[in-house]
Every structure is written in structure tokens, then in C-alpha cells.
Design a protein around this motif. Sequence first.
Motif: not given
Length: 313
Positions: A81-83, A211-213, A7-15, A48-51
Amino acid sequence: MTKLYLAIPCYNEEEVLYDTTEKLTKKFDEMIAQGKITPDSKICYFDDGSKDKTWQIISELHKTNRYVNGVKMSRNRGHQNTLLGGLMTIKDRCDCAISIDADLQDDINAFDKMIEDFENGSEIVYGVRSKRATDTAFKRMTAQGFYKVLSALGAEVVYNHADFRLMSRKALNALANFKEVNLFLRGLVPLVGFKTSVVEYERSERLAGESKYPLKKMLGLAWDGVTSLSMKPIRMITSLGAIVFCISIIILIYSFIVWCLGRTVSGWTSTVVSIWAIGGLQLLAIGIVGEYIGKIYMETKHRPRFIVEEELK
Ligand code: UDP
Ligand code: MG
């Protein structure tokens, strides 16, 4: 053999997605060859709704890689929430799910030990960091402060455990009964109970991207953790009220003595004593009202009152 879903949440992780997928695919090939997991195990990305292009990449990988699955959230709702959303979507398809961040800072070689523990009966296996050598000094200090403040404020969490953990289907189904919307999974999962174990690993640096955190989100998460798990902040107000009230009594005695000695201006004694007494009583009253609000708050969460582990019939 275990049917494993990652289970892998991703937010703007294209790189990082291509690298991550490559590493995980290799790991899956190995584990399947060793007969540890079934060939229909999956790597499940939750967008997670990445842009950026994250979802396009996941869709593309889904076509080219037999392990990759995807779930797209309707908008950015944050990591927790995504996780949870993702885990709830996949829970009935697998024997167990391991949640891990897209940047693979957590050691994927810990999977083997986690699966082993699961097969030996653990329903939840926590990944716990042994060292923090690779984090920046700032991240290390803030993260350690995070656990200290959390436990001081009454939110029980597993020390140095982030969201890298294995949960069995049984544990996920139990987690599904927690209906609260203020999510702090690290505090919630221990409430599930069952047989648990810990696997230690060393955390490495982020593959790419940043980091997204940031500190702001981390503080927000800590605050969510405290306010959703514990009524300690309210109790602190009650104690403060009691302390201030005690001080008012000391001041009462002191000013009475000063008054007896005739060293006061008229009106001073009553003013000083009432300021402290009223202040203390007010804080105490707020604390008591808060205690009831806290109870109502806990009731509104509709948490399960019990979870049955086993039955002999
Ligand atoms: N993440 C997410 N939604 C957000 C922020 C982060 O799904 O709003 C994901 C992110 O893609 C990553 C994980 O949460 O997989 C942890 O984020 P990150 O690695 O940036 O945090 P750090 O390791 O720096 O604490
Ligand atoms: Mg990270």
C-alpha cells in the motif's frame, strides 16, 4: 535525459537511511554527470507509519540533501500500500520511477540499464535476480516455494522479481486505473501490459537492521496474491467435487457387486453410496456457487477492461 524519481518505502528503517542516502546520492551525482538523468531527479522516501525516528531522519535529509523528498503515510499500511500510495503521489512529477527497498538489497547499479531500456521504449523494466547466493538457505527456499505455489495457484508473476522495477509515467497512469484494495503489485503490474523488459542483477545482503518481511508476512503476501489474482482455488473445489462424485459411482458399482454376492449387512450399500454421492454433490455445488462469487469478486475490482497503448490519428 530522463527525470527519475526513486520510490522507497520505509518502515522502521532508521538504521539504514543515512547509508542508503549516501549511496544513492553518489549514484545520482554520477548519473547526472554522465547526462543520464536530469539534475532535478529525486530520491523519494515513503514513510509507512514508522515507530522509530525514520520520519525525523527523512525530514532532516530533505533539508540537507537536494535530492531527498518524503511522503508520510498516516499509519502503517504495509509495503504494498505504501509503495502504491507513494508512486501515485509522485507519478506526475517524473518521467519514470524506480521502486527499490530502503535496505538497498537490490543493486543500484542496475539503474543505468533500466534507464537505458526506458529510453529505448520500455514502459516497465523488471529487476530480476540472477542468483540467490547471499540469502540464507531458509529465505531462498521459502522465496522459491513462494513463486512455485503462486504460479500453481494461477497468480502470474515474473519469476524472481520482487518490487524492484522501473515504471514510466504512462505505465503508472495505467496502474492508477486498477482500483482494487487487496494489493499485490507484482501480479498487478504485468496486467498493465505495454512494452516491457528485464534487467538481471545480483541481490546483496541487507545493509543493517532486520528483515521487515518475516515468514508470516510473506505467507500473507502470497495468499493475497493468489486470492486477488486468481479463481483457481475455487475451481479446485469444483474439481474435487467432481472427483469425489466419480469415486461415489465407483463405490456404487463395487457395493452393488458385493451386494449381489450377498456379502453385505443390510443397509450398508445405501449408506456408503449416499455418503460419497452427497459429499461429492455438495462440493460440486459449493464450487459452482463459488464460481459466481468469484465472478462478482472480479467485477467489484473495477479493473480496466482495456488499456490503449498507441493511437494513429
Ligand atoms: N516495509 C514497509 N512496510 C512494512 C514492511 C516493510 O514499507 O510494513 C518496507 C521496508 O522498509 C523495506 C521494504 O518494505 O524498504 C522491504 O522490506 P524488507 O527489506 O524488510 O524485506 P525483505 O527484503 O527481507 O524481503
Ligand atoms: Mg530487504
